[in-house]
Design a protein around this motif. Structure first.
Motif, PDB file in Angstrom:
ATOM      1  N   THR A  47       0.846  -1.303  -0.818  1.00 29.85           N
ATOM      2  CA  THR A  47      -0.243  -0.166   0.352  1.00 29.85           C
ATOM      3  C   THR A  47       1.162   1.246   0.196  1.00 29.85           C
ATOM      4  OG1 THR A  47      -1.714  -1.155   1.446  1.00 29.85           O
ATOM      5  CG2 THR A  47      -1.510   1.383   1.490  1.00 29.85           C
ATOM      6  N   ILE A  48       2.352   1.376   0.840  1.00 30.54           N
ATOM      7  CA  ILE A  48       3.161   2.049   0.944  1.00 30.54           C
ATOM      8  C   ILE A  48       3.353   2.928  -0.144  1.00 30.54           C
ATOM      9  CG2 ILE A  48       4.989   2.744   2.145  1.00 30.54           C
ATOM     10  CD1 ILE A  48       4.649   1.406   4.568  1.00 30.54           C
ATOM     11  N   GLU A  49       4.109   1.304  -0.870  1.00 28.51           N
ATOM     12  CA  GLU A  49       4.865   1.767  -2.215  1.00 28.51           C
ATOM     13  C   GLU A  49       3.206   1.642  -3.326  1.00 28.51           C
ATOM     14  OE1 GLU A  49       8.048  -2.268  -2.260  1.00 28.51           O
ATOM     15  OE2 GLU A  49       6.061  -2.600  -2.535  1.00 28.51           O
ATOM     16  N   GLN A  50       2.228   1.808  -3.342  1.00 28.98           N
ATOM     17  CA  GLN A  50       1.527   2.319  -4.479  1.00 28.98           C
ATOM     18  C   GLN A  50       1.016   3.925  -4.147  1.00 28.98           C
ATOM     19  OE1 GLN A  50      -1.804  -0.578  -4.281  1.00 28.98           O
ATOM     20  NE2 GLN A  50      -1.052  -2.070  -4.964  1.00 28.98           N
ATOM     21  N   THR A  51       1.206   4.345  -3.321  1.00 29.19           N
ATOM     22  CA  THR A  51       0.579   5.621  -3.037  1.00 29.19           C
ATOM     23  C   THR A  51       1.330   6.408  -3.263  1.00 29.19           C
ATOM     24  OG1 THR A  51      -0.365   4.862  -0.427  1.00 29.19           O
ATOM     25  CG2 THR A  51       0.718   7.447  -0.994  1.00 29.19           C
ATOM     26  N   LEU A  52       2.997   6.159  -3.125  1.00 24.82           N
ATOM     27  CA  LEU A  52       4.525   6.357  -3.527  1.00 24.82           C
ATOM     28  C   LEU A  52       4.274   6.356  -4.710  1.00 24.82           C
ATOM     29  CD1 LEU A  52       7.360   5.577  -1.938  1.00 24.82           C
ATOM     30  CD2 LEU A  52       5.669   7.892  -1.367  1.00 24.82           C
ATOM     31  N   ALA A  53       3.876   5.467  -5.800  1.00 25.71           N
ATOM     32  CA  ALA A  53       3.880   5.349  -7.133  1.00 25.71           C
ATOM     33  C   ALA A  53       2.536   6.219  -8.329  1.00 25.71           C
ATOM     34  CB  ALA A  53       3.780   3.466  -7.958  1.00 25.71           C
ATOM     35  N   GLN A  54       1.597   5.971  -7.739  1.00 24.91           N
ATOM     36  CA  GLN A  54       0.452   7.012  -7.416  1.00 24.91           C
ATOM     37  C   GLN A  54       0.925   8.660  -7.292  1.00 24.91           C
ATOM     38  OE1 GLN A  54      -2.232   5.755  -4.977  1.00 24.91           O
ATOM     39  NE2 GLN A  54      -3.168   3.931  -5.724  1.00 24.91           N
ATOM     40  N   ASN A  55       1.370   9.015  -6.863  1.00 23.71           N
ATOM     41  CA  ASN A  55       1.958  10.482  -6.854  1.00 23.71           C
ATOM     42  C   ASN A  55       2.736  10.640  -7.828  1.00 23.71           C
ATOM     43  OD1 ASN A  55       0.612  11.983  -4.763  1.00 23.71           O
ATOM     44  ND2 ASN A  55       0.561   9.092  -3.862  1.00 23.71           N
ATOM     45  N   ALA A  56       3.637   9.400  -8.135  1.00 25.29           N
ATOM     46  CA  ALA A  56       5.067   9.332  -9.498  1.00 25.29           C
ATOM     47  C   ALA A  56       5.942  10.427  -8.443  1.00 25.29           C
ATOM     48  CB  ALA A  56       4.845  10.951 -10.064  1.00 25.29           C
ATOM     49  N   LEU A  57       6.263   9.566  -7.105  1.00 20.78           N
ATOM     50  CA  LEU A  57       7.826   9.980  -6.572  1.00 20.78           C
ATOM     51  C   LEU A  57       8.593   8.747  -6.372  1.00 20.78           C
ATOM     52  CD1 LEU A  57       5.318  11.287  -2.668  1.00 20.78           C
ATOM     53  CD2 LEU A  57       6.810  12.252  -5.139  1.00 20.78           C
ATOM     54  N   ASP A  58       9.961   9.513  -6.316  1.00 20.24           N
ATOM     55  CA  ASP A  58      10.736   8.185  -7.221  1.00 20.24           C
ATOM     56  C   ASP A  58      11.468   8.217  -6.001  1.00 20.24           C
ATOM     57  OD1 ASP A  58      11.650   5.851  -7.700  1.00 20.24           O
ATOM     58  OD2 ASP A  58      12.550   6.594 -10.090  1.00 20.24           O
ATOM     59  N   LYS A  59      13.088   7.450  -5.860  1.00 25.01           N
ATOM     60  CA  LYS A  59      14.190   7.582  -4.993  1.00 25.01           C
ATOM     61  C   LYS A  59      13.642   8.741  -3.823  1.00 25.01           C
ATOM     62  CE  LYS A  59      16.987   6.922  -9.053  1.00 25.01           C
ATOM     63  NZ  LYS A  59      16.526   6.588  -9.516  1.00 25.01           N
ATOM     64  N   VAL A  60      12.471   7.921  -2.860  1.00 30.69           N
ATOM     65  CA  VAL A  60      12.444   9.045  -1.826  1.00 30.69           C
ATOM     66  C   VAL A  60      13.552   8.236  -0.902  1.00 30.69           C
ATOM     67  CG1 VAL A  60      10.433   9.050   0.184  1.00 30.69           C
ATOM     68  CG2 VAL A  60       9.867   9.066  -2.452  1.00 30.69           C
ATOM     69  N   LEU A  61      13.607   8.765  -0.063  1.00 33.75           N
ATOM     70  CA  LEU A  61      14.613   8.210   0.797  1.00 33.75           C
ATOM     71  C   LEU A  61      13.949   7.260   2.318  1.00 33.75           C
ATOM     72  CD1 LEU A  61      16.844  11.730   1.555  1.00 33.75           C
ATOM     73  CD2 LEU A  61      17.253  10.217  -0.191  1.00 33.75           C
ATOM     74  N   LEU A  62      14.198   7.203   2.863  1.00 31.98           N
ATOM     75  CA  LEU A  62      13.447   5.380   3.506  1.00 31.98           C
ATOM     76  C   LEU A  62      13.979   5.876   4.988  1.00 31.98           C
ATOM     77  CD1 LEU A  62      11.354   3.458   4.564  1.00 31.98           C
ATOM     78  CD2 LEU A  62      12.505   2.339   3.470  1.00 31.98           C
ATOM     79  N   THR A  63      13.306   5.985   5.885  1.00 32.14           N
ATOM     80  CA  THR A  63      14.332   5.937   7.060  1.00 32.14           C
ATOM     81  C   THR A  63      13.474   4.883   8.089  1.00 32.14           C
ATOM     82  OG1 THR A  63      14.514   8.174   7.301  1.00 32.14           O
ATOM     83  CG2 THR A  63      14.975   7.237   9.068  1.00 32.14           C
TER      84      THR A  63
END
Length: 435
Positions: A47-63
């Motif tokens: 679900t988290i990955e789909q949210t990022l993909a739907q908003n065209a976000l790539d290479k987000v820094l993960l903490t």
């Protein structure tokens, strides 16, 4: 714009190798300004990955945030300053603070304080589990893994506490973090309330954060903390957002000094973060063009070199025809030799003997129009001076001048002196010598 994703796994923790899709996460996405753009309280990784993909976000820094009691806080007093020596001395500096074999522990070095280096110690197998859990996500790049309690804002004095369900996270003014069951908090506070023999009795401030519902639920416990000793001063501060958002905000505002567990064998290898990666096609085309241009330059250089060698060979062939006995001149110095010979020839002039002077004088005489109107009365030659003196007579001075100019054009020195104009012409003395 740079985005940062804070992810905190929720218990029960799933095995990242056997059943990773069963793990649920609490998460929040912050933009570059620290504002929350999206969040979730109990979502699977997909679900988290789909949210990022739907908003065209790539290479987000993960903490990634792990339970604070999974990592032990240590302080390493190491006098060395070079990183290599610090890493070598680190196991020996914290060995007595860890209740297990030091060889089975992963040590992460943190910032340096007045007491020494902050160090996080965690079991190797446990760290491997957390590292696997946060690795390989789509749309994101793992940057750091922290003990969650270490992201609490560091207090100027006393303790910072935050209620988190059945647990409470704590951090002291020296950067020490703890996480324990809420039920054990009164006993811990009693320990803090008992001063040592060398300590001056003073009030210990406690800043207690939590959602309003949790503060209300734990109000009896909070009252016990305040009444446990006259040294404790508890200040309740309700949160208007989730605990994870509070920790993410504190980290973004640099209010804490957490220790990143992604070090050593668990260091983050940024294989896809090369800043030149988008330029690779252009770099490839430029490199190909450079190779082609270099080949052309080399080819043209060899061609012009061959042409120069052919011209030098041709020049030497002509020189050998003119000077067959000269064996010292070669293609490298033929130009210098010829220029020297021309300078010598120019300085010496023509060979001014009697035959040569007469030959040139007779030749110019024959070229005069109406040469019969010019007569030589006498001819004298001086070998010492190299001069030919001709007593000459013509029907006009113009013919005498033409004869003189013709000899001068041949490189000789010619002068007319003792000119006498008569009624039927002019006579004078023509002096001719080498140039």
């Amino acid at each position: 714009m740079s985005y940062r994703l804070y992810v905190r796994p929720l218990p029960p923790f799933a095995d990242p190798e056997q059943n990773p899709e069963a793990q649920l996460y609490c998460w929040v996405l912050l933009d570059a300004g620290g504002d929350a753009q999206a969040h979730g309280s109990a979502d699977p990784r997909e679900t988290i990955e789909q949210t990022l993909a739907q908003n065209a976000l790539d290479k987000v820094l993960l903490t990634g945030l792990v339970p604070g009691d999974e990592a032990t806080f240590c302080v390493a007093d190491i006098p060395a300053k070079q990183s290599r020596f610090i890493q070598q001395a680190l196991p020996y500096a914290v060995e007595e603070q860890i209740a297990q074999d030091i060889e089975t522990v992963h040590l992460a070095l943190g910032p340096h304080t007045s007491e020494g280096y902050l160090v996080a110690a965690i079991d190797n197998a446990v760290m491997q589990k957390w590292h696997s859990l946060f690795s390989g996500w789509n749309q994101v790049r793992l940057e750091a893994i922290y003990p969650d309690a270490s992201l609490l804002p560091a207090p100027e004095s006393g303790w910072m506490m935050c209620l988190d369900g059945d647990f409470v996270m704590m951090q002291s003014q020296r950067g020490e973090w703890l996480r324990m069951q809420v039920d054990n908090l009164p006993l811990f506070v009693m320990t803090m309330a008992t001063p040592s023999s060398e300590e001056v009795v003073a009030e210990v401030p406690i800043q207690l954060y939590g959602l309003k519902a949790e503060l209300d639920h734990q109000q009896t416990l909070i009252d016990q903390l305040s009444a446990a000793s006259g040294r404790m001063s508890v200040h309740q501060k309700p949160l208007e957002f989730s605990v994870l958002e509070f920790l993410a905000w504190a980290h973004h505002q640099h209010l804490c000094q957490p220790v990143n567990l992604c070090q050593g064998q668990f260091s983050v290898k940024i294989s896809g973060s090369n800043p030149f990666k988008p330029w690779k096609p252009l770099i490839a085309v430029a490199s190909l063009w450079f190779v082609i241009q270099l080949g052309l330059d080399i080819g043209m250089g060899m061609y012009h070199k061959q042409q120069a060698e052919d011209l030098r060979a041709e020049a030497m062939a002509i020189y050998r025809q003119a000077f067959p006995s000269d064996r010292r001149t070669h293609a490298g110095n033929v130009r210098r030799v010829i220029e020297g010979q021309l300078r010598v020839a120019g300085s010496q002039g023509l060979d001014a003997d009697f035959i040569t002077l007469m030959k040139f004088t007779g030749d110019q005489y024959s070229r005069l129009p109406g040469s019969g109107a010019v007569t030589f009365n006498s001819i004298n030659y001086s070998r010492n001076r190299g001069e030919l003196v001709v007593d000459i007579r013509a029907d006009s001075y113009d013919r005498l001048s033409r004869l003189r100019n013709g000899l001068a054009n041949e490189g000789l020195q010619a002068q007319i002196g003792s000119v006498v104009n008569e009624s039927n012409g002019a006579r004078g003395r023509l002096t001719v010598s080498g140039g």
